[in-house]
Design an enzyme around this catalytic site. Structure first.
Site, PDB file in Angstrom:
ATOM      1  CG  ASP A 535      20.535   3.580  -0.344  1.00 51.44           C
ATOM      2  OD1 ASP A 535      20.314   2.376  -0.164  1.00 51.44           O
ATOM      3  OD2 ASP A 535      21.645   4.120  -0.121  1.00 51.44           O
ATOM      4  CD  GLU A 538      16.985  -1.478   3.340  1.00 50.50           C
ATOM      5  OE1 GLU A 538      17.301  -0.509   4.042  1.00 50.50           O
ATOM      6  OE2 GLU A 538      17.309  -1.592   2.148  1.00 50.50           O
ATOM      7  CG  ASP A 612      25.803  -1.443   0.758  1.00 52.11           C
ATOM      8  OD1 ASP A 612      25.535  -0.897  -0.335  1.00 52.11           O
ATOM      9  OD2 ASP A 612      25.523  -0.939   1.858  1.00 52.11           O
TER      10      ASP A 612
HETATM   11  C1  NOJ Z   1      23.913   2.408   1.050  1.00 50.68           C
HETATM   12  C2  NOJ Z   1      23.770   1.968  -0.374  1.00 50.68           C
HETATM   13  O1  NOJ Z   1      23.598   0.591  -0.427  1.00 50.68           O
HETATM   14  C3  NOJ Z   1      24.977   2.420  -1.171  1.00 50.68           C
HETATM   15  O2  NOJ Z   1      24.845   2.016  -2.498  1.00 50.68           O
HETATM   16  C4  NOJ Z   1      25.117   3.938  -1.072  1.00 50.68           C
HETATM   17  O3  NOJ Z   1      26.265   4.316  -1.752  1.00 50.68           O
HETATM   18  C5  NOJ Z   1      25.214   4.335   0.397  1.00 50.68           C
HETATM   19  N1  NOJ Z   1      24.065   3.861   1.107  1.00 50.68           N
HETATM   20  C6  NOJ Z   1      25.321   5.841   0.562  1.00 50.68           C
HETATM   21  O4  NOJ Z   1      24.178   6.471   0.135  1.00 50.68           O
END
Ligand code: NOJ
Length: 944
Positions: A535, A538, A612
């Site tokens: 995650d 970027e 998100d």
């Molecule tokens: C951002 C991610 O997009 C999300 O899916 C994740 O739950 C959070 N980071 C925490 O790791």
């Protein structure tokens, strides 16, 4: 001081948790290079001045490499200025500087089965006099293809096709035609201006530099900047960034953007360029922001927006008046903006990147999915995932401890909700230190993994590229000099989840092998069901400009983030994939990696999700074009968080989101840490059963879906496929992005994405359509698209099978896909109006790479004129046992008319045997051939 720092960290964490603020991102006007190139475009439109020419004398064809090289010369006209002749400054003389000539080497070559590639670089004088930072690489970054192109392409000596080039002195143009592919022809105009016409089947398809927007900001010092500008240029933001959140950018090389226009002839419909939360058909940007590709962290992103998101695939696919299709791949990972202007039967596009070289590949075909195929021939086919990973994934930020995970596991079983993967987000770690487990909550990870393995289930844990400063892992990054560097060449530190962090430089070979060594310590040899989620790659930096790392950070080879930014996420997830593959090599197990950031090529090794989103109807709606967009650019293993990451969705939305999400190639429920628990079994009836039915439907369809994944893994074809891709002959489908086919299976779906709706209007091309559940059919006659109102009840989303197709199903419900290994198959036959239908199935062990060595079965089957069914074996392997049960338990044919042809029995011929099987008519809807004892590894026939 420490307190203050803590407060700042806390403030940033809050920012991450609470919503993305659009003002953190630049507009084109606020971005130096975007502003300058739009400014240039506006001025050149009027002046029509020409500054770029190809020097005919420089043309050289290397017949060994099948590569044409030449020099494009950029001319900066000398500038006049006045010099005072006396100290009193009363008289002056006008002088003129010499014209300046900048050499820009160009290459042209044809790639077999792909298209034509042009590169344009700059010959920079980076002798010691001109540079002042010795650790900075002053060359333009020219290695993107090493990341983006498939390794087969990079190592294939025969990839470059030979071609003929003829210089026409009279017309002053250069004509180029590949020797073995007469469909493409290129004409480079050398007179007056440097433009390139590209013809497909003798029709003018694309013109490069048609609007004279080619602009290579060549290397110069700040002092000499003014002398290096042509009158149409501005110097806005050339040596300093004025945007309030990125003011610290040192811009050590100054302006170095590359830009070009491409006119797409005969086209008013262009697609692609993910990732954007926008419609599938791209919009005109003349009066708005251009589409931007710059990998950033956009929590609760803005909808119907051209703003950048987590990933970038700079491929645009154009529909030339429903006659043929083209693809433009702008292979540049720097911050990139694309303007689109729809005109009268042509579309003008303007591509602007902050740094690097121009590297474009143009592709043509009569069919849209062939463009995707060519693109994945170039950048690699999508991974063939673990069969289990196309089942259902249950995720949440966070499952708190081992008991929590095992409770979810048990509750799913108790409620007969199948699932395959359970996920641990951030908080399973010890204080957000990756490659560790929280001591009390996950005291015995191996025990947990073993427990899950008993049920055939896998665990995914999150490992991000930011590494908390001050523990074993970050020490290793420092010791081995494999952390991303700041502009002073010291390890770069910024704030992310763990507080002060370093970032792994996964561009570096050593960095990658250190990363690999971390996994060796973290994973367990005796269990092989632990996988990884990368995650925030970027990379996301809470205190960084535009939510990411500063552009002047340095990666391997001394290249700035400015030049390589959009590839970083891919270097990370590829490195993770390689680590897993190596670690599980004794099991020969396919890795599973989920990434958030991506670039062209990411499809080779990972799944991805749309980041998100929010639990509202609008985010559900936009998820469809977002998933479709990735599918057409060769990255089909994608899904959106069900039922919206942040917020608490109302029950109706949860149901509708599962009904839509069941079609996402990557089918995962996920929820924000602040949202209420919403595992499917927590809902009251009838909601719980409705969701259970949807998830069970996914499992029923796994054989069909897995076959689509396999097909995609050899030709890149979309799994969730836009209407226009399946039926490109119909103009009515050009901007339909709320209805889609599942690959070529014939499954046709339009999910409900609005509150309170129980009827939807769907578009149907001529043909026969069967409701999947009832097998009731209707016919669309003639040759026109028809819209029909369809009842879409809350408890059962209808979807259709287009006549002419045969689906393969597994109808026994189990707890996970692995437990279905020994279950037989059902064929569901949906005849077209002539009583014909086709289908196929791909079966392998679902787990290992044995398929690469031929251990798989591919069978196809047909209903012919309503008279007989035949099955063929297209590929057979020796180790048929490893494929599980390959028997057909039942055949359902959605046509009761057939019954008139036979009595209660039918004759099956298989493997030299002939026997009778029972046949029935169910509900007057379909004919049912029970237990035909057909093995998919045999040739067979049923006569009616
Ligand atoms: C951002 C991610 O997009 C999300 O899916 C994740 O739950 C959070 N980071 C925490 O790791």
């Amino acid at each position: 001081m420490r307190l203050l720092r803590r407060f700042i960290v806390f403030a940033f964490l809050l920012f991450e948790t609470f919503a993305f603020k659009e003002y953190l991102l630049k507009t084109c006007g606020e971005s130096g290079f975007c502003n300058r190139n739009r400014h240039y475009a506006n001025n050149i439109k009027n002046s029509k001045n020409i500054y770029y020419n190809l020097d005919p004398k420089s043309i050289n064809y290397d017949s060994k490499l099948n590569l044409l090289t030449a020099s494009v010369i950029k001319t900066i006209p000398g500038q006049e200025f006045e010099v005072f002749e006396d100290d009193e400054q009363t008289s002056f003389q006008t002088t003129k500087t010499d014209d300046k000539f900048i050499e820009l080497p160009i290459t042209i070559n044809f790639l077999k089965d792909i298209g034509v590639r042009f590169t344009l670089n700059e010959k920079r004088d980076i002798s010691l006099d001109n540079i002042n930072i010795d650790y900075l690489n002053y060359n333009r970054y020219n290695e993107t293809s090493n990341w983006a192109f498939d390794s087969k392409i990079l190592s294939d000596n025969d990839i470059n096709l030979s071609f003929t080039h003829t210089f026409d002195k009279k017309k002053n143009n250069l004509k180029i035609i590949p020797n073995n592919d007469k469909s493409i022809e290129i004409v480079i105009h050398l007179k007056d201006s440097f433009t390139i016409d590209v013809y497909y089947n003798s029709q003018l398809a694309l013109t490069i530099n048609d609007k004279l927007l080619l602009n290579i900001e060549h290397f110069r010092s700040e002092e000499e900047n003014q002398l290096n500008l042509v009158p149409e240029e501005s110097s806005f933001g050339s040596f300093e960034d004025v945007f309030q959140y990125s003011k610290d950018d040192t811009l050590p090389i100054g302006p170095e953007s590359v830009a070009l226009d491409v006119t797409i002839h005969g086209s008013n419909d262009v697609y692609g360029l993910p990732e954007h939360a926008d419609s599938l058909r791209l919009k005109d940007t003349s009066d708005t922001e251009p589409y931007r590709l710059y990998n950033v962290d956009v929590f609760e992103y803005t909808l119907m927006s051209k703003m950048p998101m987590y990933g970038a695939i700079p491929l645009m696919i154009s529909n030339h008046d429903n006659k043929f299709w083209s693809g433009i791949f702008w292979n540049n990972p720097a911050d990139t903006w694309i303007d689109i202007k729809y005109g009268n039967k042509e579309t003008s596009t303007h591509w602007i990147s902050e740094a690097g070289i121009i590297d474009i590949v143009l592709m043509f075909s009569d069919m849209p999915n062939q463009i995707t195929k060519k693109f994945t021939t170039l950048t690699g086919n999508p991974t063939l995932p673990l069969l289990s990973s196309i089942g259902y994934h249950q995720c949440r930020w966070n499952y708190n401890d081992e008991i929590d995970v095992l409770t979810v596991n048990a509750e799913m079983d108790r409620n007969q909700i199948p699932y395959d993967f359970i996920w641990l987000d951030l908080e399973y770690t010890d204080d957000r230190k990756y490659f560790t487990w929280k001591p009390n909550s996950f005291s015995n990870p191996k025990r947990l993994l073993k427990n899950l393995q008993k049920f055939g289930r896998q665990l995914v844990v999150l490992i991000d590229p930011h590494i908390k400063d001050g523990y074993e892992i970050s020490d290793k990054l420092r010791e081995n000099d494999v952390a991303v560097k700041d502009h002073n060449n010291n390890p770069y530190t910024g704030i992310c989840w763990p507080g002060k962090s370093l970032w792994i430089d996964s561009f570096s070979k050593i960095g990658s092998s250190i990363w690999n060594s971390f996994f060796k310590k973290f994973l367990y040899k005796s269990v092989n069901n632990l996988f990884i989620w990368n995650d925030m790659n970027e990379p996301s930096v809470f205190d960084g400009p535009e939510t990411s790392a500063p552009k002047d950070v340095l990666y391997d080879g001394g290249f700035e983030g400015r030049s390589v930014h959009n590839v970083y996420g891919m270097t990370l997830h590829e490195s993770t994939y390689d680590s897993l593959k190596e670690f599980y090599s004794e099991y020969d197990k396919r890795p599973f990696v989920l990434t958030r950031a991506f670039y062209a090529g990411s499809q080779r090794t990972s799944a991805v999700w749309t980041g998100d989103n929010v639990a509202t109807w609008d985010y559900l709606k936009v998820s469809i074009p977002m998933v479709l967009s990735n599918n057409i650019v060769g990255y089909p293993f994608i899904g959106a968080d069900i039922a919206g990451f942040s917020g608490d969705p109302e029950e109706e939305l949860v149901v509708r989101w599962y009904q839509a999400g069941v079609w996402y190639p990557f089918f995962r429920a996920h929820a924000h840490i602040d949202s209420k628990r919403r595992e499917p079994y927590l809902f009251k009836e009838p909601i719980k059963s409705i969701i259970r039915d949807v998830i069970q439907l996914r499992y029923k369809l796994l054989p069909t879906l897995y076959t689509l994944f396999q097909e995609s893994s050899i030709d890149g074809s979309p799994i969730m496929s836009p209407m226009i891709f399946n039926k490109p002959q119909y103009k009515e489908f050009v901007d339909v992005d709320d209805q889609f086919y599942m690959g070529n299976s014939g499954i046709l779906v339009k999910p409900v994405t609005e509150k309170g709706i129980e009827n939807i209007d769907m578009l149907f091309a001529p043909g026969v359509y069967y409701n999947f559940y009832t097998l009731e059919s209707f016919v669309i006659k003639g040759d026109k698209i028809e819209s029909k109102s369809i009842v879409a009840p809350f408890n059962k989303l209808p979807f259709f099978i287009e006549g002419g197709n045969i689906l393969t199903l597994r109808e026994n419900m189990r707890r996970s896909s692995i437990l279905m290994h020994n279950d037989p198959y059902t064929l569901l036959v949906a005849p077209d109006k002539n009583g014909n239908a086709n289908g196929s199935i791909y079966i392998d062990d679902g787990v290992t790479f044995a398929y690469e060595k031929g251990t798989y079965l591919k069978s196809s089957f047909k209903l012919i004129d309503g008279n007989k069914m035949v099955g063929e074996v297209d590929h057979l392997c020796e180790d048929i046992k490893s494929l599980g049960n390959v028997e057909i338990r039942e055949i359902k044919i959605a046509n009761t008319e057939l019954k008139k042809k036979f009595k209660d029995y039918l004759v099956v011929k298989q493997d030299g045997e002939e026997y009778k099987v029972k046949v029935d008519v169910e509900d007057d809807k379909y004919v049912r051939i029970m237990n035909p004892r057909i093995k998919l590894n045999n040739k067979w026939e049923i006569l009616f």
